[in-house]
Design an enzyme around this catalytic site. Structure first.
Site, PDB file in Angstrom:
ATOM      1  CB  SER A 153      -0.945  -0.009   1.197  1.00 12.67           C
ATOM      2  OG  SER A 153      -0.213  -0.240   2.364  1.00 12.67           O
ATOM      3  CB  THR A 157      -1.789   6.317   3.901  1.00 13.98           C
ATOM      4  OG1 THR A 157      -2.642   6.181   2.800  1.00 13.98           O
ATOM      5  CG2 THR A 157      -0.984   7.598   3.809  1.00 13.98           C
ATOM      6  CB  THR A 183      -0.601   6.214   0.139  1.00  8.12           C
ATOM      7  OG1 THR A 183      -1.449   5.086   0.124  1.00  8.12           O
ATOM      8  CG2 THR A 183      -1.241   7.292  -0.729  1.00  8.12           C
ATOM      9  NE  ARG A 185      -8.818   7.471  -4.573  1.00  2.00           N
ATOM     10  CZ  ARG A 185      -8.201   7.314  -3.415  1.00  2.00           C
ATOM     11  NH1 ARG A 185      -6.905   7.068  -3.382  1.00  2.00           N
ATOM     12  NH2 ARG A 185      -8.859   7.396  -2.280  1.00  2.00           N
ATOM     13  CB  VAL A 186      -5.532  12.306  -6.817  1.00  2.00           C
ATOM     14  CG1 VAL A 186      -4.743  12.980  -5.700  1.00  2.00           C
ATOM     15  CG2 VAL A 186      -4.710  12.266  -8.104  1.00  2.00           C
ATOM     16  CB  THR A 203      -4.403   6.265   7.292  1.00  2.00           C
ATOM     17  OG1 THR A 203      -4.317   5.085   6.491  1.00  2.00           O
ATOM     18  CG2 THR A 203      -4.968   5.900   8.650  1.00  2.00           C
ATOM     19  N   GLY A 204      -6.900   5.948   5.418  1.00  2.00           N
ATOM     20  CA  GLY A 204      -8.250   5.450   5.170  1.00  2.00           C
ATOM     21  C   GLY A 204      -8.797   5.956   3.856  1.00  2.00           C
TER      22      GLY A 204
HETATM   23  C1  SD4 Z   1      -6.043   7.182  -0.113  1.00  2.00           C
HETATM   24  N1  SD4 Z   1      -5.760   7.635   2.248  1.00  2.00           N
HETATM   25  O1  SD4 Z   1      -5.494   7.118  -1.210  1.00  2.00           O
HETATM   26  C2  SD4 Z   1      -5.139   7.086   1.076  1.00  2.00           C
HETATM   27  C3  SD4 Z   1      -4.646   5.709   1.191  1.00  2.00           C
HETATM   28  C4  SD4 Z   1      -5.346   4.872   2.071  1.00  2.00           C
HETATM   29  O2  SD4 Z   1      -7.045   3.356   2.007  1.00  2.00           O
HETATM   30  O3  SD4 Z   1      -5.138   4.930   3.253  1.00  2.00           O
HETATM   31  N2  SD4 Z   1      -6.217   4.098   1.435  1.00  2.00           N
HETATM   32  O4  SD4 Z   1      -7.236   7.326   0.033  1.00  2.00           O
END
Ligand code: SD4
Length: 341
Positions: free
Chosen positions: A82, A202, A220, A230-231, A253-254
């Site tokens: 990730s 992340t 990440t 996608r960003v 994160t998330g």
């Molecule tokens: C995102 N927050 O790209 C980042 C990475 C992550 O679940 O934690 N994804 O959305």
């Protein structure tokens, strides 16, 4: 390495220390006080990242150098799917990386949808220090990185390719303009929603150096199997990362979309400016997400914050968000964060 699946769940009485070691003093509100210098990071792989940052901080080095060095550890970890090299690709099989960095003077740099460069955090730093800009994206970011001497590489490992091919067999990808939880679930397939098991991670790092200066870094590969282009929140200054040297710093994160909608990390820092503890500021920022979109209870978002005085706080929507702490006392602590669900 510690395994996040074995984590003790969040405690209502305050964050549970799950890494072995000396007790950490928690204040009444459940915050944790570290001593300067210190560094904190999201997730279990924040432990080795913190230790790399500590090698710099413990010698009186700059927080900015520390967070960059720390963020490079998961970026180069082939077992980490990730962040950086070996990250899971987008829907079409491209490994596409997001990163941002911010220093004590409010300087910041970021890259988004960057492909073929193993250390996006260092490219983000180069954007900050060598251009008049803040954010470079896609092919332009790649061009800039190569001009700066970063090698162009294949980042999709055989293992990540195999996972992507397995996902493609089952995938029923139907993104809608108006996202709902079901859409994130479909996007991610077996990995589950971002921030859940297998699809989060992340690294957000925040450091306070011996000179009393704060810096942060966030890097990440984003949501697995995302749409090309996608960003997420990680390269968006104010969303995935924010540093204000007068007050504190925050990272997230998330599910990045929910963080961007609420400019989450900036919100956390501004709440700290108004007198909230890092823990309460993170809790309020998570609550804002849930208030606007109650279905977000089924996804994960976590915030982590560090105050100018070394106080740490965190909060997440769901159980399972862990974070790593490092100061002179111990460099290997992992904490199970508190959550609403
Ligand atoms: C995102 N927050 O790209 C980042 C990475 C992550 O679940 O934690 N994804 O959305």
């Amino acid at each position: 390495m510690l395994n996040r699946r074995g984590l003790i769940g969040a405690s209502l009485a305050g964050p549970a220390i799950i890494g072995a070691g000396a007790a950490i003093a928690a204040d009444e509100a459940g915050g944790i006080q570290l001593t300067k210098p210190c560094v904190i990071s999201t997730w279990d792989f924040g432990v080795p990242a913190n230790q790399a940052a500590w090698a710099i901080l413990s010698k009186g080095g700059r927080a900015l150098d520390a967070v960059e060095a720390g963020a490079r550890i998961p970026e180069q970890d082939l077992k980490n799917h990730s962040v950086g090299r070996a990250g899971y690709p987008d829907r079409d099989g491209h490994v596409s990386l997001d990163a941002s960095i911010m220093d004590e003077q409010g300087n910041c740099g970021a890259v988004a949808a960057l492909e073929h460069i193993a250390h996006p955090i260092s490219v983000a730093r180069a954007v900050m220090e060598k251009t008049p800009h803040v954010l470079l994206v896609g092919p332009g970011a790649l061009q800039f990185a190569q001009e700066q001497g970063f090698p162009r590489e294949e980042l999709l490992t055989p293992e990540s390719r195999a996972a992507w091919e397995a996902w493609r067999k089952e995938a029923k990808y139907a993104p809608k303009a108006n996202s709902e939880i079901g859409d994130y679930g479909k996007t991610s397939g077996q990995l589950g929603t971002p921030g859940g098991k297998g699809n989060h991670d992340t690294i957000g790092m925040l450091a306070l150096d011996a000179h009393g200066n704060l810096s942060g870094a966030c890097t990440t590969s984003g949501m697995a199997w995302k749409l090309r282009g996608r960003v997420g929140d990680s390269p968006i200054v104010g969303a995935g990362l924010y540093v204000d040297n007068e007050v504190g710093a925050a990272t997230s994160t998330g599910v990045g979309e929910e963080v961007i909608r609420n400019v989450g990390s900036f919100l956390v820092v501004e709440l700290m400016r108004q007198g909230r503890s890092p823990r309460d500021a993170c809790k309020e920022a998570v609550a804002r997400i849930l208030k606007k979109k109650p279905w977000a209870k089924d996804v994960q978002v976590g915030f982590l914050a560090l105050s100018k005085t070394g106080e740490v706080g965190a909060w997440s929507i769901q159980k399972g968000f862990s974070y790593a702490l490092c100061d002179a006392t111990r460099q290997d602590r992992l904490v199970a964060g508190e959550s609403f669900y």
